[in-house]
Design an enzyme around this catalytic site. Structure first.
Site, mmCIF file in Angstrom:
data_model
loop_
_atom_site.group_PDB
_atom_site.id
_atom_site.type_symbol
_atom_site.label_atom_id
_atom_site.label_comp_id
_atom_site.label_asym_id
_atom_site.label_seq_id
_atom_site.Cartn_x
_atom_site.Cartn_y
_atom_site.Cartn_z
ATOM 1 N N HIS A 60 24.335 3.476 -32.856
ATOM 2 C CA HIS A 60 23.155 2.646 -32.674
ATOM 3 C C HIS A 60 22.375 2.543 -33.979
ATOM 4 C CE1 HIS A 60 22.675 2.873 -28.014
ATOM 5 N NE2 HIS A 60 23.918 2.741 -28.372
ATOM 6 N N THR A 112 0.818 -1.215 0.000
ATOM 7 C CA THR A 112 0.000 0.000 0.000
ATOM 8 C C THR A 112 0.854 1.268 0.000
ATOM 9 O OG1 THR A 112 -1.627 -1.295 1.192
ATOM 10 C CG2 THR A 112 -1.961 1.085 1.169
ATOM 11 N N HIS A 135 2.371 -0.435 -5.411
ATOM 12 C CA HIS A 135 2.438 1.008 -5.648
ATOM 13 C C HIS A 135 3.875 1.398 -5.964
ATOM 14 C CE1 HIS A 135 -1.675 2.490 -4.647
ATOM 15 N NE2 HIS A 135 -1.762 1.269 -4.138
#
Lengths: 520, 520
Positions: free
Chosen positions: B302, B178, B207
């Site tokens: 990349h 919680t 959470h």
């Protein structure tokens, strides 16, 4: 409890964020901020690949670090050249940093498909580069690119690549989840295996493509890693890097490792916001630890419990990271901030005066309009002084006009401002041109005032920032202008907000001048 | 491979986000979207605590679900009433949902300090509430509030609370973090312990206060949990809940569990954006899996690799989640990026032309001046078209003048722009006012052109961004303006750079209009 080294790459990997582009000046300011925050290593950039980074390192050499060591980043040397002839390696050494970080391939697929050399040749490149640099720089870290993908594909080869770096004298073997795809279960197993096998300290460099970068960094530490690489606010290419703003408090407050001092940890929110501002991004309300919502309570049942016992719905004490509890129905947190500011500003004001609560209310309204006083403390000080009658007006505006005129394509337009002001010593009507409308208005205002207030000659504008506040409505939106001024001895920030950028700039410029004149 | 149930609480926990407020109509639209997406359980709200939620359930009864089962949420019954007399419990049953989810206390500290009953009384509340509801509703889930904190404080009591729910017939024991403070290491250990001890299926409700909610949910599944509760985009109180948009693809694509169909997984980006729009929030570019930047590549090394083999820098195939690869143009880019852009723009240009290298050179120079073409692809397309002779000029500027005039303190200044342009169809000289100088200039330019190009009436400015480029020199610096425009069907971005903000805005506005007119 162990010491965990924090290695920040906001200036390199963070700068790869879409929409983020740091100037050399931005990078120097971030460097100073992170050094003060107590980060152990700050990676400044890739001098061999980027001329702007080379310029940054030149300037950074002059900066005296208090806590951090600066790192230059680069790749293993080119396969077609010997290490000492490689211009990228030369550029790294020219940066003269105490730390050099070299990345090399550890995934056999990448060696073949991206680097296009034999597997053995890649091991030689790693060994030769690290051992060469180790002779020239005090510390050399090895970033094992794609280590987790490499380990899953061919563990024997991935470990051989680490072995090449370790035997060449690398000071840290940094396991990189370059594609950000690994999950905590695998991280735990693989990091433990590496830590057990090597004497050399192990680091973790996580990307957030699976939204697990923070958890993966923490898991690596729980399994023996002693260095974490990441960025402030998780900036970085694609989904970003591990967010140090979340990693550091978790390691320190929850796992009781030592990263930075407890006093510096209280600057966490400030550091996060500073980088957000320089990145010209928006603060993320739900950001863990430092977001405005991170300790905000909305649900009724939560509020009554949390007011009695904060730990009922708060995982840590917010002040430990420079944040504070907010109760969204009735915000009691504001007053404490203003009282603190009054003391910071050394104003002779009773902190228990009912006017303080009025200021809190005014500030909320101004913030709703888009004002923001972080980075504009001079405007806040003026506002408090005005409430308490400690302000006197030094000039009135009778009017100004700003004209921008373009008469030919391909030519810069001309900007001119006229201004008329009234001071206790008389009226002044004057004009100035400038590089743009705000520059012209700034020059005209100073020209008009300097006659009466010669001390303004020392004042100069150091920085000017514009933020468009409400997206989605085109140019028909509110604009916030932040101005930073200085007089050689002090620096101060002011703010203005309006639908009109000239008006917003005017507010910030006037605040800046009034602040200087009232301070004397 | 197991089946993992996905339980969405966007409509309840998600609605607790600061700044988020769903109308009943919003909630019904989200319900339909999530049902179509294949979510197994959708928690609609708390009918006993919120009149708007009760109204939602009334309306939702009429909606025929294709995939999902609707859940009503509530607490264990009040200690002062018997369960059948408690109005909140009555309201839950009045919602007539096939699933009821009841949360109860499992942390002894909370029982004493928030609920203020004896430890035994709390166990009775859990047992009585679950067993009563189990007679009335097909499925009852038990949300064990603060389970991880409770387990760490008093494991025996926390397990007793689960035992009360299990023996009363609960269909799932959902372990709630919680306060969002637990880290993956503890989650793994504690979930495994519970799974081993109980026959009842175990769920996870995380959470995000430690930025670990997604990792904690995945870790729970790896340790035996079979249900994951979360919200779309991680909405929720404080730092939000576990983000199902990241949990679902990780479980399905990486751990090979079964959650939703592969076809539905391709709607992931669409579902994420739909909820963002209804929440009236901004799309987060760096959001894992679905963000615009999630598969965007900026670094030159990349790009060349990723074009040959996407898996070199992509953790999953973007089309599996409805996203796609993007190549960004920045000062680190090379020829590969431009070739890719030519193909994206569908331009009839030979990618091997030497002009491509000239464009790369031009771009580097422009980027040094401060231009940035990420988010300004229309300007880039115009630039490439100009290089290859695919551009024709549709109007010439003869001149413009922008005036901002302030005649009284405390009043907003007036802004006016005049403009004269030449088109093949004739000369136009006109004027407009606006909220600020850029708004006035934009209006004047459109007014002048719409006479000749009526299709411009569909074009509107969607966003306007200003970035001051070189800090440290006050208003006398370069300014970059990014403009986003749209015509209802498409959106495009353009850029301008100048020391003068009006000139920079002018460049971006002209690019936007030329782009629209050349596209037809």
């Amino acid at each position: 409890m162990r010491k965990i080294e924090i290695y920040d790459t906001t200036l390199r990997d963070g700068a790869q964020s879409e929409d983020v582009s740091f100037s050399v000046e931005d990078k120097l300011r971030i460097l100073a901020k992170l050094d003060e925050f107590g980060i152990h290593y700050i990676e400044g950039g890739w001098p061999g690949a980027n001329p702007r980074d080379a310029e940054f390192f030149k300037q950074a050499l002059k900066f005296k670090m208090k806590n951090a060591r600066l790192a230059a980043f680069g790749a293993t040397h080119r396969a077609s050249l010997t290490v000492s002839k490689d211009p990228s390696i030369k550029a790294i050494l020219a940066a003269k940093t105490p730390v050099v970080t070299i990345f090399g391939k550890t995934w056999d697929f990448h060696v073949r498909e991206a680097l296009r050399v034999s597997l053995q040749r890649n091991l030689d490149l790693i060994y030769d580069t690290v051992s060469y640099l180790k002779k020239k720089a005090p510390q050399v870290f090895f970033d094992a690119e794609h280590f987790f993908d490499g380990y899953r594909a061919n563990p024997e080869y991935a470990l051989k690549a680490l072995e090449a770096a370790a035997s060449a004298g690398a000071d840290c073997l940094v396991l990189c989840d370059t594609n950000g795809g690994v999950l905590p279960g695998d991280v735990g197993k693989i990091v433990r295996e590496v830590v057990e096998r090597f004497q050399t300290p192990v680091g973790m460099h996580a990307h957030n493509d699976s939204e697990c970068a923070v958890a993966n960094s923490i898991t690596a530490v729980e399994n023996g890693a002693s260095q974490v690489q990441g960025t402030i606010n998780g900036l970085g290419e694609r989904c970003g890097n591990a967010n140090l703003i979340s990693v550091v408090p978790a390691l320190q407050l929850k796992l009781k490792h030592s990263c930075i001092t407890d006093d510096n940890l209280k600057k966490l929110k400030d550091v996060s916001r500073y980088i957000t501002e320089i990145s010209n991004l928006r603060h993320f309300k739900r950001q863990p630890f430092v977001g405005d919502s991170a300790f905000a309570h909305k649900a009724g049942i939560h509020v009554s419990a949390v007011l009695r016992h904060p730990e009922t719905y708060e995982h840590i004490r917010p002040d430990l990271v420079g944040n504070y509890q907010r109760v969204l129905v009735s915000d009691l947190s504001g007053k404490g901030n203003i009282v603190r500011k009054i003391s910071d500003f050394k104003l002779d004001i009773d902190p228990d005066s009912p006017k303080v609560l009025e200021i809190v209310k005014d500030l909320k309204q101004l913030e709703n309009q888009g004002f923001q006083f972080e980075g504009a403390e001079a405007s806040l000080e003026l506002l408090i002084k005005k409430s308490f009658g400690l302000y006197r007006k030094l000039f009135d505006l009778i009017g100004f006009r700003v004209i921008v005129e373009k008469r030919k394509e391909g030519e810069e337009p001309l900007s001119e401002a006229t201004i008329m002001i009234r001071t206790p010593q008389g009226i002044e009507h004057t004009a100035a041109d400038g590089n743009g409308p705000v520059n012209a208005l700034d020059k005209a205002l100073r020209k008009a005032l300097e006659k009466f207030y010669p001390q303004l000659k020392d004042v100069s504008l150091l920085d000017y920032k514009v933020r468009v506040l409400t997206a989605g409505k085109g140019t028909d939106t509110n604009v916030r202008v932040l101005v930073e001024s200085g007089d050689g001895k002090h620096k101060w920030g002011t703010v203005g907000v309006s639908a009109n950028i000239i008006e917003a700039s005017w507010q910030a410029l006037v605040d800046s001048i009034e602040y200087k004149l009232l301070r004397g």
